[in-house]
Design an enzyme around this catalytic site. Structure first.
Site, mmCIF file in Angstrom:
data_model
loop_
_atom_site.group_PDB
_atom_site.id
_atom_site.type_symbol
_atom_site.label_atom_id
_atom_site.label_comp_id
_atom_site.label_asym_id
_atom_site.label_seq_id
_atom_site.Cartn_x
_atom_site.Cartn_y
_atom_site.Cartn_z
ATOM 1 N N CYS A 87 -103.613 -22.007 40.829
ATOM 2 C CA CYS A 87 -102.860 -22.811 39.858
ATOM 3 C C CYS A 87 -102.800 -24.280 40.280
ATOM 4 O O CYS A 87 -102.429 -24.577 41.413
ATOM 5 C CB CYS A 87 -101.444 -22.266 39.718
ATOM 6 S SG CYS A 87 -100.384 -23.307 38.711
ATOM 7 N N CYS A 93 -94.452 -26.656 40.874
ATOM 8 C CA CYS A 93 -93.676 -25.928 39.872
ATOM 9 C C CYS A 93 -92.585 -25.033 40.458
ATOM 10 O O CYS A 93 -91.465 -25.027 39.987
ATOM 11 C CB CYS A 93 -94.651 -25.123 39.017
ATOM 12 S SG CYS A 93 -93.946 -23.771 38.118
ATOM 13 N N CYS A 96 -93.940 -19.652 40.983
ATOM 14 C CA CYS A 96 -94.553 -18.630 41.854
ATOM 15 C C CYS A 96 -94.344 -19.053 43.308
ATOM 16 O O CYS A 96 -94.279 -20.238 43.604
ATOM 17 C CB CYS A 96 -96.049 -18.535 41.620
ATOM 18 S SG CYS A 96 -96.505 -18.032 39.959
ATOM 19 N N CYS A 176 -100.620 -21.702 32.307
ATOM 20 C CA CYS A 176 -99.886 -20.932 33.324
ATOM 21 C C CYS A 176 -100.604 -19.619 33.532
ATOM 22 O O CYS A 176 -100.847 -18.866 32.585
ATOM 23 C CB CYS A 176 -98.448 -20.685 32.868
ATOM 24 S SG CYS A 176 -97.516 -19.722 34.067
ATOM 25 N N TYR A 329 -75.351 0.325 32.583
ATOM 26 C CA TYR A 329 -76.056 -0.955 32.347
ATOM 27 C C TYR A 329 -77.248 -0.701 31.415
ATOM 28 O O TYR A 329 -78.379 -1.100 31.694
ATOM 29 C CB TYR A 329 -76.579 -1.559 33.658
ATOM 30 C CG TYR A 329 -75.548 -1.766 34.751
ATOM 31 C CD1 TYR A 329 -74.747 -2.899 34.751
ATOM 32 C CD2 TYR A 329 -75.405 -0.851 35.791
ATOM 33 C CE1 TYR A 329 -73.808 -3.108 35.771
ATOM 34 C CE2 TYR A 329 -74.483 -1.062 36.806
ATOM 35 C CZ TYR A 329 -73.677 -2.180 36.794
ATOM 36 O OH TYR A 329 -72.766 -2.388 37.789
ATOM 37 N N ASP A 350 -72.766 -0.363 28.055
ATOM 38 C CA ASP A 350 -73.072 -1.731 28.455
ATOM 39 C C ASP A 350 -71.898 -2.589 28.001
ATOM 40 O O ASP A 350 -71.228 -2.267 27.026
ATOM 41 C CB ASP A 350 -74.370 -2.206 27.794
ATOM 42 C CG ASP A 350 -74.974 -3.407 28.524
ATOM 43 O OD1 ASP A 350 -75.990 -3.217 29.210
ATOM 44 O OD2 ASP A 350 -74.425 -4.515 28.415
ATOM 45 N N ASP A 398 -79.168 0.460 36.456
ATOM 46 C CA ASP A 398 -80.151 -0.643 36.477
ATOM 47 C C ASP A 398 -79.347 -1.943 36.418
ATOM 48 O O ASP A 398 -79.310 -2.618 35.392
ATOM 49 C CB ASP A 398 -81.101 -0.504 35.274
ATOM 50 C CG ASP A 398 -82.193 -1.577 35.282
ATOM 51 O OD1 ASP A 398 -82.297 -2.319 36.286
ATOM 52 O OD2 ASP A 398 -82.933 -1.679 34.287
ATOM 53 N N CYS A 425 -83.536 -4.804 41.185
ATOM 54 C CA CYS A 425 -84.384 -6.002 41.199
ATOM 55 C C CYS A 425 -84.031 -6.886 42.390
ATOM 56 O O CYS A 425 -84.474 -8.023 42.479
ATOM 57 C CB CYS A 425 -84.241 -6.779 39.884
ATOM 58 S SG CYS A 425 -82.564 -7.330 39.560
#
Length: 467
Positions: A87, A93, A96, A176, A329, A350, A398, A425
């Site tokens: 890139c 940026c 990443c 991108c 969630y 939720d 989650d 995550c």
């Protein structure tokens, strides 16, 4: 002699780095933000852009009491996994963090980031845990289905992109490598249309101007494209002409919307959305489940890997058709829908009422009568259902990056479902929550999944079984 050695040790431990100082360092591992981690005089140092196994000369950029941050000045010994990032704006940026590392090594190190979190935040014997290899992508490029590029001006030219890491400088992104090619093409064309019509763009510092953000989303399976102009006010001069021009130059765009956000905030969307042209939603399919996506609807950003992630959830749940499931969630009900066919009943909750309405619509549209959705928190609903004689066999969580609410974890320990499937995550909060649940739950399996190639993010599915 002994006293002299102790004094030398003391002097060494008191040696402190200063900003601007250069020093040699060997990189031991990758940190959670994709930086190289090494030690200088027993102090931990995070070196941006360095890779495990490298020997570098680093320059200190930030000194804190327990750690230091540095950048690479020179590489003395290069990692065999270092590659040239493809890139052109990679260094500027900040979207990443790992394009300078070959993809196979990225997958290995993401598994290692999960292991580090477990070592740091749990008392478990990590060597005895079953931690699978990271599930990667066959083609780890052009995978994001949505872009949200801030709009600004460079001299008289309208630009759109992301703010440089740790700065207020807007980096123009005309290509991108992790965005679906259609989102890039559409954003570039919309940017040109705004330029042609001399539309005023928002200046964050002065709090003046109209267009703030261009949001573009594509349905990978349907090919349908949605454009949302996020503006500081409802009125856009020559709005109809702009919409007509978008339709003329971009016939593949099926949905054009405007969202109004006049607040001084880092949040992209405001409360009001205006339908400008075409459909109000676009269609997307995951496996054999279809979804309608409105402007503000949350949807996984990498549909290809989402299928793999949800298949791992299904594998961990190991359903026989007799299980009662709680989907905490639940959002718009994606995971529940993935499991409903093999479950006796799914109940989801939720805190966002709109998500619950969408979840109910999704369940109805797919003909499921064994799904119930309620607004509120799992820690409120689960004990109530248990009192009424309905106890879940499997609880799927989650949560956001902050992990599960403590009250939810306490409720799980109180309700004692046979199995907890934790979709994470954030390895650090996953590890902390596993430690909390380890009193009653054993970690059966951990599966890292790479949802965001070339970034430092790592998703995991943890299967926890009641002891």
């Amino acid at each position: 002699m002994k006293q002299q050695k102790q004094q030398q040790k003391q002097v060494q431990s008191n040696v402190r780095l200063e900003v601007g100082q250069t020093f040699p360092i060997t990189i031991k591992r990758l940190g959670i933000n994709g930086e190289g981690v090494g030690y200088f005089k027993k102090s931990v140092v995070f070196v941006k852009g360095a890779l495990p196994g490298e020997e570098v000369v680093a320059e200190a950029t930030n000194i804190q009491r327990n750690f230091a941050e540095a950048k690479v000045k020179k590489i003395r010994k290069k990692s065999p996994h270092r590659i040239a990032p493809p890139c052109p704006v990679y260094e500027l940026c900040g979207g990443c963090q790992l394009q300078h590392m070959d993809y196979g090594a990225q997958l290995d190190h993401k598994r290692d980031i999960l292991i580090q979190a477990l070592e740091r935040h749990t008392k478990l014997n990590v060597n005895k845990l079953k931690i699978e290899k990271t599930i990667g992508m066959e083609d780890p490029w052009y995978y994001r289905n949505k872009s949200q590029f801030q709009v600004g001006k460079d001299k008289e030219k309208i630009i759109a992109g992301l703010y440089g890491e740790g700065s207020h400088r807007l980096i123009n992104i005309s290509e991108c490598l992790i965005q679906h090619k259609d989102t890039t093409e559409v954003t570039n064309t919309v940017k040109q249309i705004l330029q042609d019509f001399n539309v005023s763009v928002y200046n964050e510092r002065k709090r003046k101007g109209i267009v703030r953000t261009i949001m573009t989303r594509v349905g990978f399976e349907s090919g349908e494209i949605q454009v949302v102009l996020i503006t500081s006010q409802a009125d856009i001069p020559r709005k109809k002409l702009i919409v007509e021009e978008i339709k003329k130059r971009l016939p593949k765009v099926k949905s054009i919307l405007q969202n109004i956000n006049g607040q001084k905030t880092s949040l992209i969307f405001g409360e009001e959305t205006i339908h400008l042209s075409g459909e109000e939603v676009i269609q997307e399919t995951l496996g054999d489940i279809s979804f309608e996506l409105s402007a503000r609807a949350f949807f996984q950003l990498n549909p290809v890997q989402t299928v793999k992630l949800y298949d791992e959830v299904k594998k961990a749940a190991a359903l026989t058709g007799e299980e009662k499931i709680v989907d905490a969630y639940c959002g718009v009900g994606t995971i529940g829908l993935w499991l409903a066919r093999d479950a006796k009943e799914v109940r989801g909750m939720d805190v966002i009422p709109e998500s619950i309405e969408d979840a109910k619509k999704n369940a109805k549209r797919h003909g499921y009568t064994n799904m119930t959705y309620v607004a509120g928190k799992a820690e409120k609903w689960m004990p109530k259902w248990v009192k009424e004689g309905w106890k879940p066999d499997v609880v799927v969580v989650d949560p956001p990056r902050t992990g599960c609410d403590d009250k939810l974890l306490q409720t799980i320990l109180q309700v004692k479902p046979k199995k907890v499937v934790y979709v994470s995550c954030n390895p650090s909060t996953l590890a902390k929550d596993i430690q909390f649940l380890s009193k009653d739950y054993k970690v059966e399996n951990l599966q890292p999944v790479d949802m965001f190639p070339h970034t430092a993010h790592v998703e995991s599915v943890a299967e926890l079984i009641l002891k």
